[in-house]
Design a protein around this motif. Structure first.
Motif, mmCIF file in Angstrom:
data_model
loop_
_atom_site.group_PDB
_atom_site.id
_atom_site.type_symbol
_atom_site.label_atom_id
_atom_site.label_comp_id
_atom_site.label_asym_id
_atom_site.label_seq_id
_atom_site.Cartn_x
_atom_site.Cartn_y
_atom_site.Cartn_z
ATOM 1 N N GLU A 19 0.957 -1.102 0.061
ATOM 2 C CA GLU A 19 -0.044 -0.010 -0.096
ATOM 3 C C GLU A 19 0.867 1.249 0.010
ATOM 4 N N THR A 20 0.367 2.230 -0.905
ATOM 5 C CA THR A 20 1.258 3.421 -0.931
ATOM 6 C C THR A 20 0.538 4.667 -0.318
ATOM 7 N N ARG A 21 0.784 5.394 0.545
ATOM 8 C CA ARG A 21 0.187 6.071 1.562
ATOM 9 C C ARG A 21 0.962 7.570 1.344
ATOM 10 N N GLY A 22 -0.167 8.652 1.310
ATOM 11 C CA GLY A 22 0.518 9.946 1.038
ATOM 12 C C GLY A 22 0.930 10.324 -0.311
ATOM 13 N N TYR A 23 1.818 11.256 -0.334
ATOM 14 C CA TYR A 23 2.254 11.790 -1.456
ATOM 15 C C TYR A 23 3.175 10.645 -2.432
ATOM 16 N N ILE A 24 2.760 10.738 -3.650
ATOM 17 C CA ILE A 24 3.432 9.556 -4.532
ATOM 18 C C ILE A 24 4.737 10.423 -5.025
ATOM 19 N N VAL A 25 5.892 9.868 -4.710
ATOM 20 C CA VAL A 25 7.181 10.476 -5.003
ATOM 21 C C VAL A 25 7.512 10.271 -6.525
ATOM 22 N N ASP A 26 7.808 11.422 -7.206
ATOM 23 C CA ASP A 26 8.477 11.387 -8.420
ATOM 24 C C ASP A 26 9.683 12.013 -8.520
ATOM 25 N N ASN A 27 10.904 11.300 -8.256
ATOM 26 C CA ASN A 27 12.181 11.613 -8.185
ATOM 27 C C ASN A 27 12.678 12.680 -8.919
ATOM 28 N N VAL A 28 12.212 12.745 -10.169
ATOM 29 C CA VAL A 28 12.568 13.816 -11.139
ATOM 30 C C VAL A 28 12.103 15.116 -10.924
ATOM 31 N N LEU A 29 10.867 15.037 -10.383
ATOM 32 C CA LEU A 29 10.118 16.422 -10.138
ATOM 33 C C LEU A 29 10.622 16.922 -8.717
ATOM 34 N N VAL A 30 10.838 16.084 -7.754
ATOM 35 C CA VAL A 30 11.543 16.314 -6.205
ATOM 36 C C VAL A 30 12.797 16.959 -6.675
ATOM 37 N N SER A 31 13.668 16.378 -7.358
ATOM 38 C CA SER A 31 15.128 16.745 -7.316
ATOM 39 C C SER A 31 15.090 18.058 -8.122
ATOM 40 N N SER A 32 13.962 18.521 -8.941
ATOM 41 C CA SER A 32 13.934 19.765 -9.773
ATOM 42 C C SER A 32 13.586 20.951 -8.669
ATOM 43 N N VAL A 33 13.376 21.034 -7.672
ATOM 44 C CA VAL A 33 13.128 21.925 -6.446
ATOM 45 C C VAL A 33 14.325 22.836 -6.315
ATOM 46 N N GLN A 34 14.580 23.873 -6.778
ATOM 47 C CA GLN A 34 15.883 24.510 -6.583
ATOM 48 C C GLN A 34 15.854 25.587 -5.539
ATOM 49 N N PRO A 35 16.350 25.711 -4.551
ATOM 50 C CA PRO A 35 16.517 26.904 -3.504
ATOM 51 C C PRO A 35 16.986 28.255 -4.318
ATOM 52 N N GLY A 36 16.273 29.379 -4.088
ATOM 53 C CA GLY A 36 16.758 30.642 -4.585
ATOM 54 C C GLY A 36 16.106 30.682 -6.016
ATOM 55 N N ILE A 37 15.424 29.582 -6.710
ATOM 56 C CA ILE A 37 14.944 29.939 -8.084
ATOM 57 C C ILE A 37 13.370 29.628 -7.912
ATOM 58 N N ASP A 38 13.037 28.610 -7.285
ATOM 59 C CA ASP A 38 11.702 28.289 -7.176
ATOM 60 C C ASP A 38 11.051 29.170 -6.240
ATOM 61 N N TYR A 63 5.784 17.169 2.297
ATOM 62 C CA TYR A 63 5.210 15.915 1.439
ATOM 63 C C TYR A 63 5.889 14.723 1.997
ATOM 64 N N VAL A 64 4.764 13.907 2.588
ATOM 65 C CA VAL A 64 5.080 12.641 3.201
ATOM 66 C C VAL A 64 4.580 11.484 2.422
ATOM 67 N N SER A 65 5.578 10.408 2.217
ATOM 68 C CA SER A 65 5.062 9.346 1.600
ATOM 69 C C SER A 65 5.577 8.161 2.362
#
Length: 149
Positions: A19-38, A63-65
């Motif tokens: 069973e998957t609960r919470g946020y479904i992690v997409d590693n590409v999207l998660v790694s694209s969050v950039q401090p100072g840019i987003d 975001y909890v998965s």
């Protein structure tokens, strides 16, 4: 032939349930969050609404998965757990984005069936009859009754 079918049916009942609960992690999207840019809008556009947000301190989105696995009739076991904490500055820009895993999970063991409280223990009869004579007694709040003096 029926025996083979019966064995196959019995074996399928012993498979693990995932069973998957919470946020479904997409590693590409998660790694694209950039401090100072987003900022908040771009993070919400990429990742969606957070599982929950901080109530105190710096504004932080979490975001909890969690992925659990269990065999039938057995307590679920956490196989994978991750938390993405996106912290924002006062202007709403991403200050940091940290990922943590199962190493940060704390397992709590309740102490029996009762919650410990301060004060003295009262018996059933003290709870039941403890207020007799207290309502309307001189000096007690509401002694004058409805409408007041």
């Amino acid at each position: 032939m029926a025996l083979v079918g019966l064995v196959g049916l019995a074996a399928s009942g012993c498979t693990s349930i995932r069973e998957t609960r919470g946020y479904i992690v997409d590693n590409v999207l998660v790694s694209s969050v950039q401090p100072g840019i987003d900022n908040k809008q771009s993070v919400e556009g990429m990742l969606g609404r957070p599982t929950f947000t901080s109530q105190f301190g710096e504004p932080t989105w979490y975001y909890v998965s969690s992925v659990t696995g269990r065999k039938p009739f057995v307590r679920p076991r956490i196989e994978n757990h991750s938390v993405l904490a996106v912290q924002f500055d006062a202007a709403g820009n991403v200050a940091s984005a940290e990922r943590t895993g199962i190493d940060q999970v704390v397992y709590l063991s309740p102490d029996g069936d009762e919650t410990p409280t301060l004060g003295r223990e009262r018996s059933f009869f003290e709870d039941l009859f403890g207020n007799i004579g207290q309502v309307g007694a001189p000096g007690a709040a509401g002694a004058a009754g409805p409408g007041g003096p």
